[in-house]
Scaffold this active site. Structure first.
Site, PDB file in Angstrom:
ATOM      1  N   GLU A   1       0.831  -1.215   0.000  1.00 10.91           N
ATOM      2  CA  GLU A   1       0.000   0.000   0.000  1.00 10.91           C
ATOM      3  C   GLU A   1       0.864   1.263   0.000  1.00 10.91           C
ATOM      4  O   GLU A   1       0.533   2.265   0.629  1.00 10.91           O
ATOM      5  CB  GLU A   1      -0.977   0.009   1.195  1.00 10.91           C
ATOM      6  N   GLY A   2       1.948   1.218  -0.725  1.00 10.37           N
ATOM      7  CA  GLY A   2       2.883   2.334  -0.789  1.00 10.37           C
ATOM      8  C   GLY A   2       3.949   2.166   0.269  1.00 10.37           C
ATOM      9  O   GLY A   2       3.664   2.214   1.464  1.00 10.37           O
TER      10      GLY A   2
END
Length: 584
Positions: free
Chosen positions: A433-434
């Site tokens: 998620e980044g």
């Protein structure tokens, strides 16, 4: 290995004192969020987490998932556990009533979701991704898309996924090649996606894949991305052309199938439906990603608490060494260094819990405050906190789960105790998620510099208010500590502003700036809890006594980490920015 025990009183305390749930319940939207109902929700969630989901954690770690001819088969017990979760309506807890949900505060969802993550991270990932898909369909889906697909997502009879990454495109989404060709009122999607969490399974008959792709005439780069909903099964029951090529063999989260998916292998393409406008896919996907970033931070909190519970139990049971006044060997919790490790784990868990629930309440207020300026203020606070929640909570989870192994000594390094699993499971959280480097860049660039530091200044003002309250409550030492490190963080903020014209400098400063802010926000929220506990100093309440101890430890032993991170930000010699790659 001790059984998981959801920290219900701790969660209720943070909901009341940090999220100010009673004030949220005064919003017309949340009128049913009475104290009695919230307590009942927490108690029932704890029962499911403790008795059903947590016992499957080690089972899933050992057995993993299997890819058969008909797709992925979940770990033993997961199908029944998911059915219990689905039938109890947990996925719909914070979904607005007009969309088939229960309309309760997102802050309460955060508290409940922490239990799922602590009990069994692999399991919790499935409903987490469905929540993101629900948000995307509600915010960006047409009336027709909502009529076709929303109800089955909300009731949990269908799950959702997020499909961004491709073999040649990791975090660089401009390199996405998956293609979507118009075909009547739908599109034909072809391409391959990797690292798709819960991309295939047998928990539900259908899965709705949210897929980033580009149309043939789309502009290059991220400006040409659109978002498509690609079902595993079409509304008429026909199986869509989506194939699971493989499942990854991973360091942790073994019971969460991480899939390589191929769309359109037959040559005609998978049937997909546009979500939002053409070429606005990244904006639509960020609805899912921002939700997921809060939830991934929450994964870190859950793992901190699960590791803490196991370590505390072992430290009370394991006897080794001698202490004055104790006959024979003493429980190792009697040794000061073991208490240091446990208090570190506890402080990180409690600060992270307060941070995630506070962020959840900020989201509630941003959405439902009837005062536009107040709603905008809370939206600004939520945006500032989101990268901190994701990155800080997952970074400290690495430390807490590692300390959990250390408390167990050699027994922690063997699989029988189960604590190695928490460390392995935690390792993915700073990556997906980044990555946390991306979160740091987002925090320093978009969330701090873009508005001239306004959101940061508002946060600093709130921390200063708490300092005044601490001083008035005869907690001057805590007030001075918070003031001192807030001053250092302000100096670091000035340094970031001064070098903003040199992207290499900002990139090298961003991580330490973000982590310093995370430690300070954690200290601020811990100090607010201390104010409550201090009002009851004379009460014979072990919970509040423990709260005073954990908060004092955080402020004296963990908050000083702000200084080290700030020193890295303000250093004259920015080596990371200036070093030639060949010498690194």
């Amino acid at each position: 290995m001790p059984e998981y025990a959801a920290p219900v009183r701790e969660l209720k305390f943070v909901l009341d004192e940090i999220a100010d749930l009673p004030a949220l319940a005064a919003y017309p939207t949340f009128s049913e969020a009475t104290d009695e109902l919230v307590t009942a929700v927490l108690d029932e969630a704890a029962r499911l987490a403790n008795d059903v989901i947590a016992p499957l954690n080690a089972v899933g770690d050992t057995h993993g998932v299997k890819l058969g001819e008909d797709g992925v088969v979940a770990a033993p017990g997961f199908v029944d556990a998911y059915a219990g979760h689905r039938d109890s309506g947990w996925l719909s807890l914070a979904i607005p009533a007009e969309h088939g949900g229960q309309g309760l505060p997102f802050a309460l969802h955060i508290a409940v979701s922490e239990m799922w993550n602590a009990a069994n991270l692999s399991f919790a990932l499935c409903p987490m991704l469905s929540m993101g898909a629900i948000e995307a369909v509600i915010k960006h889906g047409s009336d027709d898309i909502q009529a076709r697909f929303l109800a089955e997502l909300v009731d949990g009879s269908t799950t959702g996924t997020m499909n961004l990454t491709e073999p040649q495109a990791g975090s660089d989404l401009a390199a996405v090649k998956t293609m979507a060709v118009p075909d009547g009122d739908a599109f034909r999607v072809t391409g391959q996606k990797i690292y798709i969490t819960w991309g295939d399974h047998d928990l539900t008959p259908n899965i709705l894949h949210m897929v980033l792709a580009r149309t043939p005439d789309a502009p290059p780069g991220v400006r040409g991305l659109s978002l498509f909903l690609v079902p595993k099964r079409l509304p008429n029951g026909e199986v869509n052309d989506v194939k699971t090529l493989s499942v990854e063999h991973k360091l942790g989260i073994h019971a969460s199938p991480t899939c390589v998916l191929s769309f359109g292998d037959s040559g005609n393409g998978s049937v997909g439906y546009l979500i939002g406008e053409l070429n606005q896919g990244l904006a639509c996907m960020f609805t899912m990603m921002n939700h997921a970033r809060l939830e991934v931070g929450l994964e870190g909190v859950g793992l901190c608490d699960r590791a803490l519970q196991a370590a505390r139990y072992y430290a009370n049971e394991r006897r080794q060494g001698h202490q004055p006044g104790i006959d024979g060997q003493a429980p190792i919790i009697e040794h000061a260094d073991v208490r240091r490790m446990l208090l570190t784990m506890r402080g990180l868990a409690e600060a992270g819990r307060a941070m995630t629930i506070y962020a959840g309440a900020a989201l509630d207020r941003a959405l439902y405050s009837d005062d536009e300026r107040d709603a905008a203020t809370w939206q600004q606070r939520l945006e500032l906190l989101t990268p901190i929640v994701k990155a800080w909570c997952t970074e400290v989870a690495q430390e807490a789960t590692s300390l959990g192994v250390q408390v167990h000594g050699g027994m922690g390094y063997v699989e029988e105790t189960g604590v190695a699993q928490y460390l392995r499971d935690a390792r993915i959280t700073p990556i997906y998620e980044g990555t946390n480097g991306i979160q740091a860049a987002d925090f320093a660039g978009r969330k701090f510099l873009r508005d001239g530091g306004a959101a940061f200044a508002a946060l600093a003002a709130d921390i200063e208010t708490t300092c005044s309250e601490l001083a008035a409550a005869d907690l001057g030492e805590s007030a001075r500590a918070l003031e001192t490190y807030l001053g250092l963080l302000k100096d670091a903020a000035r340094a970031v502003r001064e070098t903003a014209s040199t992207p290499e400098h900002t990139g090298a400063q961003a991580y330490d700036f973000m982590m310093a802010t995370g430690y300070l926000v954690g200290g601020w929220l811990m100090a607010r809890q201390l104010l409550v506990a201090a009002r009851h100093t004379g009460d014979n309440d072990a919970f509040l006594a423990g709260k005073r101890i954990s908060t004092r430890f955080y402020l004296s032993s963990l908050l000083p980490r702000v200084a080290a991170h700030c020193a890295a930000v303000t250093a004259d010699d920015n080596v990371a920015a200036n070093a030639a790659p060949e010498f690194v």
